[in-house]
Write an enzyme that holds these catalytic residues in place. Structure first.
Site, PDB file in Angstrom:
ATOM      1  N   TYR A 109      59.375  67.266  11.732  1.00  0.00           N
ATOM      2  CA  TYR A 109      59.734  65.848  11.850  1.00  0.00           C
ATOM      3  C   TYR A 109      61.022  65.567  11.075  1.00  0.00           C
ATOM      4  CZ  TYR A 109      59.574  60.829  10.827  1.00  0.00           C
ATOM      5  OH  TYR A 109      59.897  59.498  10.669  1.00  0.00           O
ATOM      6  N   SER A 119      65.082  58.564   8.776  1.00  0.00           N
ATOM      7  CA  SER A 119      64.023  58.558   7.758  1.00  0.00           C
ATOM      8  C   SER A 119      64.564  59.072   6.434  1.00  0.00           C
ATOM      9  CB  SER A 119      62.860  59.452   8.201  1.00  0.00           C
ATOM     10  OG  SER A 119      61.966  59.638   7.114  1.00  0.00           O
TER      11      SER A 119
HETATM   12  P1  NAP Z   1      54.452  53.407  15.314  1.00  0.00           P
HETATM   13  O1  NAP Z   1      53.876  52.256  14.584  1.00  0.00           O
HETATM   14  O2  NAP Z   1      53.591  54.564  15.621  1.00  0.00           O
HETATM   15  O3  NAP Z   1      55.142  52.855  16.658  1.00  0.00           O
HETATM   16  C1  NAP Z   1      55.783  53.774  17.508  1.00  0.00           C
HETATM   17  C2  NAP Z   1      56.459  53.028  18.652  1.00  0.00           C
HETATM   18  O4  NAP Z   1      57.151  54.018  19.434  1.00  0.00           O
HETATM   19  C3  NAP Z   1      55.481  52.358  19.591  1.00  0.00           C
HETATM   20  O5  NAP Z   1      56.096  51.225  20.146  1.00  0.00           O
HETATM   21  C4  NAP Z   1      55.235  53.409  20.665  1.00  0.00           C
HETATM   22  O6  NAP Z   1      54.877  52.852  21.935  1.00  0.00           O
HETATM   23  C5  NAP Z   1      56.603  54.062  20.754  1.00  0.00           C
HETATM   24  N1  NAP Z   1      56.474  55.474  21.175  1.00  0.00           N
HETATM   25  C6  NAP Z   1      55.943  56.501  20.457  1.00  0.00           C
HETATM   26  N2  NAP Z   1      55.962  57.616  21.185  1.00  0.00           N
HETATM   27  C7  NAP Z   1      56.501  57.293  22.382  1.00  0.00           C
HETATM   28  C8  NAP Z   1      56.780  58.025  23.562  1.00  0.00           C
HETATM   29  N3  NAP Z   1      56.492  59.318  23.686  1.00  0.00           N
HETATM   30  N4  NAP Z   1      57.336  57.360  24.604  1.00  0.00           N
HETATM   31  C9  NAP Z   1      57.634  56.061  24.505  1.00  0.00           C
HETATM   32  N5  NAP Z   1      57.386  55.318  23.420  1.00  0.00           N
HETATM   33  C10 NAP Z   1      56.832  55.918  22.368  1.00  0.00           C
HETATM   34  O7  NAP Z   1      55.698  54.030  14.502  1.00  0.00           O
HETATM   35  P2  NAP Z   1      56.609  53.394  13.360  1.00  0.00           P
HETATM   36  O8  NAP Z   1      56.041  53.766  12.048  1.00  0.00           O
HETATM   37  O9  NAP Z   1      56.900  51.969  13.658  1.00  0.00           O
HETATM   38  O10 NAP Z   1      57.928  54.267  13.534  1.00  0.00           O
HETATM   39  C11 NAP Z   1      59.064  53.785  14.214  1.00  0.00           C
HETATM   40  C12 NAP Z   1      60.248  54.689  13.859  1.00  0.00           C
HETATM   41  O11 NAP Z   1      60.468  54.651  12.445  1.00  0.00           O
HETATM   42  C13 NAP Z   1      60.025  56.164  14.201  1.00  0.00           C
HETATM   43  O12 NAP Z   1      61.224  56.723  14.678  1.00  0.00           O
HETATM   44  C14 NAP Z   1      59.652  56.776  12.873  1.00  0.00           C
HETATM   45  O13 NAP Z   1      59.972  58.151  12.809  1.00  0.00           O
HETATM   46  C15 NAP Z   1      60.523  55.965  11.930  1.00  0.00           C
HETATM   47  N6  NAP Z   1      60.052  55.956  10.546  1.00  0.00           N
HETATM   48  C16 NAP Z   1      58.828  55.458  10.219  1.00  0.00           C
HETATM   49  C17 NAP Z   1      58.402  55.441   8.900  1.00  0.00           C
HETATM   50  C18 NAP Z   1      57.073  54.885   8.483  1.00  0.00           C
HETATM   51  O14 NAP Z   1      56.642  55.126   7.327  1.00  0.00           O
HETATM   52  N7  NAP Z   1      56.384  54.135   9.305  1.00  0.00           N
HETATM   53  C19 NAP Z   1      59.225  55.998   7.907  1.00  0.00           C
HETATM   54  C20 NAP Z   1      60.469  56.527   8.269  1.00  0.00           C
HETATM   55  C21 NAP Z   1      60.877  56.493   9.588  1.00  0.00           C
HETATM   56  P3  NAP Z   1      53.421  53.180  22.605  1.00  0.00           P
HETATM   57  O15 NAP Z   1      52.409  52.701  21.624  1.00  0.00           O
HETATM   58  O16 NAP Z   1      53.393  52.423  23.876  1.00  0.00           O
HETATM   59  O17 NAP Z   1      53.426  54.658  22.797  1.00  0.00           O
END
Ligand code: NAP
Length: 263
Positions: A168, A155
């Site tokens: 985080y 991130s």
């Molecule tokens: P998201 O939309 O909330 O999706 C999260 C994904 O991870 C889902 O497929 C979820 O599956 C899975 N997951 C979450 N907790 C889990 C657990 N305990 N066990 C197994 N699977 C789990 O999140 P996102 O925004 O796409 O984020 C993806 C990555 O990008 C993360 O590492 C996040 O830190 C990083 N990131 C995001 C942003 C942003 O602004 N969105 C910015 C910087 C970095 P289930 O629904 O089945 O639990």
């Protein structure tokens, strides 16, 4: 021929958000893609169906991360899913056990400044964002073929201070350190290890972005005056996963749309 034909990929958290974007993109490039989920099986099935509808190949892998034994459960589900896929499609595609591309994407956030974070929330965010990818890699190394790829989703908050998500941010710093040391360790096998650092991306992890005012404010963080889309991140991951990325390792690629460039 597409860039990833003949490759097998696993995207943790590939069912929704950024991971879904990555899974769709790797599959579009020809990779047989394992779409991992934690609890929302329906979302994973929908992503698999979307990949198949576009002519790609995928299967779902369920395993909760951040709990004892998570990595072993994930790999057992992956092995079983791959074997099932191979048996079903043996006439169309030769699939060897193992994989070529591992994307550690699944993650959660934890809100609170230093004084506000409860011990349980701290432990949970580290368990999902750091401990899980560490042991997923450790237990996956025997399956990952030489010349393979590991991409960790970090991130921009390791570069830009956001005290409201301190714990985080620390997890992503740990992931960057893991990326660096692992790249050194795996170079002899021709495996590249990199991290991609998104800025704000429109996914469920950011429910505040549903509010148009909040979204407009967030857009201002980027020099492009918009918030990121999963595809903005997926395209960077696809580059690293392809042969074009063979000479890039141990790096954190900023994919924040130039957030806070002038600060
Ligand atoms: P998201 O939309 O909330 O999706 C999260 C994904 O991870 C889902 O497929 C979820 O599956 C899975 N997951 C979450 N907790 C889990 C657990 N305990 N066990 C197994 N699977 C789990 O999140 P996102 O925004 O796409 O984020 C993806 C990555 O990008 C993360 O590492 C996040 O830190 C990083 N990131 C995001 C942003 C942003 O602004 N969105 C910015 C910087 C970095 P289930 O629904 O089945 O639990």
């Amino acid at each position: 021929m597409s860039r990833l034909t003949g490759r097998t990929a696993l995207v943790t958290g590939g069912s929704r958000g950024i991971g879904k974007g990555i899974a769709l993109r790797l599959a579009r490039e020809g990779a047989l893609t394992a779409v991992h989920y934690g609890s929302n099986e329906q979302a994973a099935k929908e992503t698999v169906a979307e990949i198949e509808a576009a002519g790609g190949a995928a299967f779902a892998v369920g395993a909760e991360l951040g709990v004892p034994g998570d990595a072993a459960a994930l790999w057992a589900a992956f092995d079983a899913g791959l074997a099932e896929y191979s048996a079903e499609y043996s006439a169309e595609r030769d699939v060897e056990p193992g994989l070529d591309i591992l994307v550690n994407n699944a993650g959660i956030t934890a809100y609170g400044q230093t004084g506000e974070v409860a011990e349980a929330d701290y432990d949970r965010v580290f368990a999902v964002n750091v401990r899980a990818p560490f042991f997923v890699v450790q237990q996956g190394l025997g399956r990952l073929r030489d010349g393979g790829r590991i991409v960790n989703i970090s991130s921009g908050v390791t570069r830009i201070a956001f005290p409201v998500i301190t714990a985080y941010s620390m997890t992503k710093g740990a992931l960057d350190a893991f990326t660096l040391t692992l790249a050194q360790q795996l170079g002899a096998r021709g495996i590249t290890v990199n991290a991609v650092a998104p800025g704000l991306v429109l996914t469920d992890i950011n429910p505040q972005l549903a509010d148009p005012e909040e979204r407009a404010k967030a857009a201002k963080l980027s020099v492009f005056d918009r918030v990121g889309e999963p595809a903005d991140i997926a395209d960077v991951v696809a580059f690293l996963a392809s042969a074009d990325g063979r000479w890039v390792t141990g790096q954190v690629l900023d994919a924040t749309g130039g957030s806070f460039l002038g600060m």
